[in-house]
Write a protein that holds these residues in place. Sequence first.
Motif, PDB file in Angstrom:
ATOM      1  N   GLN A   1     -36.006 -42.962  42.962  1.00  0.00           N
ATOM      2  CA  GLN A   1     -36.193 -41.518  43.022  1.00  0.00           C
ATOM      3  C   GLN A   1     -36.446 -40.924  41.644  1.00  0.00           C
ATOM      4  OE1 GLN A   1     -32.867 -39.769  45.065  1.00  0.00           O
ATOM      5  NE2 GLN A   1     -32.829 -41.394  46.596  1.00  0.00           N
ATOM      6  N   ASN A   2     -36.021 -41.623  40.591  1.00  0.00           N
ATOM      7  CA  ASN A   2     -36.119 -41.095  39.243  1.00  0.00           C
ATOM      8  C   ASN A   2     -37.382 -41.579  38.532  1.00  0.00           C
ATOM      9  OD1 ASN A   2     -33.665 -40.021  39.793  1.00  0.00           O
ATOM     10  ND2 ASN A   2     -32.495 -41.315  38.413  1.00  0.00           N
ATOM     11  N   THR A   3     -38.525 -41.478  39.205  1.00  0.00           N
ATOM     12  CA  THR A   3     -39.756 -41.994  38.621  1.00  0.00           C
ATOM     13  C   THR A   3     -40.812 -40.925  38.405  1.00  0.00           C
ATOM     14  OG1 THR A   3     -40.610 -42.541  40.830  1.00  0.00           O
ATOM     15  CG2 THR A   3     -39.416 -44.277  39.649  1.00  0.00           C
ATOM     16  N   GLU A   4     -40.529 -39.683  38.809  1.00  0.00           N
ATOM     17  CA  GLU A   4     -41.551 -38.645  38.726  1.00  0.00           C
ATOM     18  C   GLU A   4     -40.895 -37.276  38.614  1.00  0.00           C
ATOM     19  OE1 GLU A   4     -45.782 -37.672  40.966  1.00  0.00           O
ATOM     20  OE2 GLU A   4     -44.187 -38.746  42.030  1.00  0.00           O
ATOM     21  N   GLY A   5     -41.468 -36.439  37.756  1.00  0.00           N
ATOM     22  CA  GLY A   5     -40.928 -35.092  37.617  1.00  0.00           C
ATOM     23  C   GLY A   5     -41.318 -34.451  36.306  1.00  0.00           C
ATOM     24  N   VAL A   6     -40.491 -33.487  35.868  1.00  0.00           N
ATOM     25  CA  VAL A   6     -40.758 -32.755  34.638  1.00  0.00           C
ATOM     26  C   VAL A   6     -39.455 -32.601  33.854  1.00  0.00           C
ATOM     27  CG1 VAL A   6     -40.503 -30.555  35.871  1.00  0.00           C
ATOM     28  CG2 VAL A   6     -41.656 -30.593  33.664  1.00  0.00           C
ATOM     29  N   VAL A   7     -39.554 -32.753  32.541  1.00  0.00           N
ATOM     30  CA  VAL A   7     -38.416 -32.559  31.642  1.00  0.00           C
ATOM     31  C   VAL A   7     -38.674 -31.307  30.820  1.00  0.00           C
ATOM     32  CG1 VAL A   7     -36.920 -33.580  29.896  1.00  0.00           C
ATOM     33  CG2 VAL A   7     -38.178 -35.069  31.474  1.00  0.00           C
ATOM     34  N   TYR A   8     -37.667 -30.445  30.740  1.00  0.00           N
ATOM     35  CA  TYR A   8     -37.741 -29.219  29.938  1.00  0.00           C
ATOM     36  C   TYR A   8     -37.068 -29.490  28.593  1.00  0.00           C
ATOM     37  CZ  TYR A   8     -38.881 -27.060  34.423  1.00  0.00           C
ATOM     38  OH  TYR A   8     -39.464 -26.747  35.621  1.00  0.00           O
ATOM     39  N   PHE A   9     -37.825 -29.340  27.516  1.00  0.00           N
ATOM     40  CA  PHE A   9     -37.303 -29.609  26.176  1.00  0.00           C
ATOM     41  C   PHE A   9     -37.229 -28.329  25.351  1.00  0.00           C
ATOM     42  CE2 PHE A   9     -38.929 -33.854  27.214  1.00  0.00           C
ATOM     43  CZ  PHE A   9     -37.943 -34.677  26.680  1.00  0.00           C
ATOM     44  N   THR A  10     -36.264 -28.310  24.434  1.00  0.00           N
ATOM     45  CA  THR A  10     -36.222 -27.307  23.375  1.00  0.00           C
ATOM     46  C   THR A  10     -36.498 -28.013  22.056  1.00  0.00           C
ATOM     47  OG1 THR A  10     -34.572 -26.001  24.556  1.00  0.00           O
ATOM     48  CG2 THR A  10     -34.844 -25.545  22.207  1.00  0.00           C
ATOM     49  N   ARG A  11     -37.498 -27.536  21.339  1.00  0.00           N
ATOM     50  CA  ARG A  11     -37.881 -28.132  20.053  1.00  0.00           C
ATOM     51  C   ARG A  11     -37.467 -27.176  18.937  1.00  0.00           C
ATOM     52  NH1 ARG A  11     -41.792 -29.067  15.998  1.00  0.00           N
ATOM     53  NH2 ARG A  11     -42.534 -31.238  15.913  1.00  0.00           N
ATOM     54  N   THR A  12     -36.506 -27.602  18.119  1.00  0.00           N
ATOM     55  CA  THR A  12     -35.966 -26.747  17.063  1.00  0.00           C
ATOM     56  C   THR A  12     -36.325 -27.307  15.696  1.00  0.00           C
ATOM     57  OG1 THR A  12     -34.081 -26.249  18.502  1.00  0.00           O
ATOM     58  CG2 THR A  12     -33.907 -25.593  16.184  1.00  0.00           C
ATOM     59  N   THR A  13     -36.945 -26.475  14.871  1.00  0.00           N
ATOM     60  CA  THR A  13     -37.288 -26.850  13.494  1.00  0.00           C
ATOM     61  C   THR A  13     -36.356 -26.112  12.545  1.00  0.00           C
ATOM     62  OG1 THR A  13     -39.617 -27.125  14.096  1.00  0.00           O
ATOM     63  CG2 THR A  13     -39.109 -26.911  11.748  1.00  0.00           C
ATOM     64  N   TYR A  14     -35.700 -26.856  11.663  1.00  0.00           N
ATOM     65  CA  TYR A  14     -34.806 -26.272  10.658  1.00  0.00           C
ATOM     66  C   TYR A  14     -35.558 -26.254   9.328  1.00  0.00           C
ATOM     67  CZ  TYR A  14     -31.234 -26.851  14.224  1.00  0.00           C
ATOM     68  OH  TYR A  14     -30.519 -26.771  15.401  1.00  0.00           O
ATOM     69  N   TRP A  15     -36.159 -25.095   9.039  1.00  0.00           N
ATOM     70  CA  TRP A  15     -37.095 -25.006   7.918  1.00  0.00           C
ATOM     71  C   TRP A  15     -36.420 -25.182   6.564  1.00  0.00           C
ATOM     72  CZ3 TRP A  15     -42.157 -25.347   8.400  1.00  0.00           C
ATOM     73  CH2 TRP A  15     -42.723 -25.067   9.645  1.00  0.00           C
ATOM     74  N   THR A  16     -35.227 -24.635   6.384  1.00  0.00           N
ATOM     75  CA  THR A  16     -34.547 -24.785   5.090  1.00  0.00           C
ATOM     76  C   THR A  16     -34.253 -26.245   4.806  1.00  0.00           C
ATOM     77  OG1 THR A  16     -33.549 -22.582   5.243  1.00  0.00           O
ATOM     78  CG2 THR A  16     -32.511 -24.149   3.742  1.00  0.00           C
ATOM     79  N   LYS A  17     -33.790 -26.962   5.814  1.00  0.00           N
ATOM     80  CA  LYS A  17     -33.526 -28.391   5.643  1.00  0.00           C
ATOM     81  C   LYS A  17     -34.804 -29.143   5.302  1.00  0.00           C
ATOM     82  CE  LYS A  17     -30.747 -32.039   7.646  1.00  0.00           C
ATOM     83  NZ  LYS A  17     -29.753 -32.370   8.692  1.00  0.00           N
ATOM     84  N   MET A  18     -35.885 -28.801   5.976  1.00  0.00           N
ATOM     85  CA  MET A  18     -37.162 -29.435   5.694  1.00  0.00           C
ATOM     86  C   MET A  18     -37.596 -29.179   4.258  1.00  0.00           C
ATOM     87  SD  MET A  18     -40.950 -28.677   7.249  1.00  0.00           S
ATOM     88  CE  MET A  18     -40.453 -28.769   8.966  1.00  0.00           C
ATOM     89  N   ASN A  19     -37.540 -27.917   3.851  1.00  0.00           N
ATOM     90  CA  ASN A  19     -37.994 -27.561   2.504  1.00  0.00           C
ATOM     91  C   ASN A  19     -37.154 -28.236   1.428  1.00  0.00           C
ATOM     92  OD1 ASN A  19     -40.037 -25.865   3.509  1.00  0.00           O
ATOM     93  ND2 ASN A  19     -38.599 -24.174   3.738  1.00  0.00           N
TER      94      ASN A  19
END
Length: 247
Positions: free
Chosen positions: A19-37
Amino acid sequence: MKKILTLAFILFTLSLQAQNTEGVVYFTRTTYWTKMNNQLTYLSKQEKEKLTYMFAGKDDWKVYTLLYFNENESKYVNSDEKTDESEGYAWRKEEYIVNRNFAKNTMTDVFEILGKTYIIEDSLQVPNWKILNDIKEVAGHICMKAMVEDTIKKQKIIAWFAQDIMSNAGPERLWGLPGLILELDINDGTVMIEASKIEFKKLNQEMALPKKLKGKKLNEKAYQEMTDKFIKEKIKEEMNPYWSIRY
């Protein structure tokens, strides 16, 4: 009796996996700009001061993404849903499609970079994953840990994948693990892509690509060379390249 119960458990487990072979996943993509810089040691003092001013008190930027998947194919896109911080900004969903056809061993990606749209078409190449022993729960599923490195962007990427979801798919441009990827940690939390919900259902047209794809066509090698060149140019200019390309 014990053998009958064991067989029943195995059949039940296989039924759940089926049953777990098809569907959609909802993601949150968070960018931490200070850490990146702070990680980008080549940034000029002026650039760092400007970025510190821009992100004073609020440096995490969230966007929502969707991953459609089945056993043979996946499509990852930006969601139409807006976050709270997008209010007051000229919000626009950029062109971003990542398609993987595991049955045909092909990829078709559509990216908007520097105001231009590119279509990357090529055969699939499995990332050089190293599977580790750690486990944790993500979105209600027990996940195993894996690691891979992006040598062009100088990124260490940690993935958490669920073996009970029978798909090789994953968010962003990553795939190829024995189970669906539900979380990505890029460079020690600089960018986090986390599943918030998984909806198992029969997909209809969600996996289809636009009938007419407009953009400059590249293969994977040419795309990587273009990305590498752009990053090196920005390093010379002492500026952050990830204002213009996806981190």
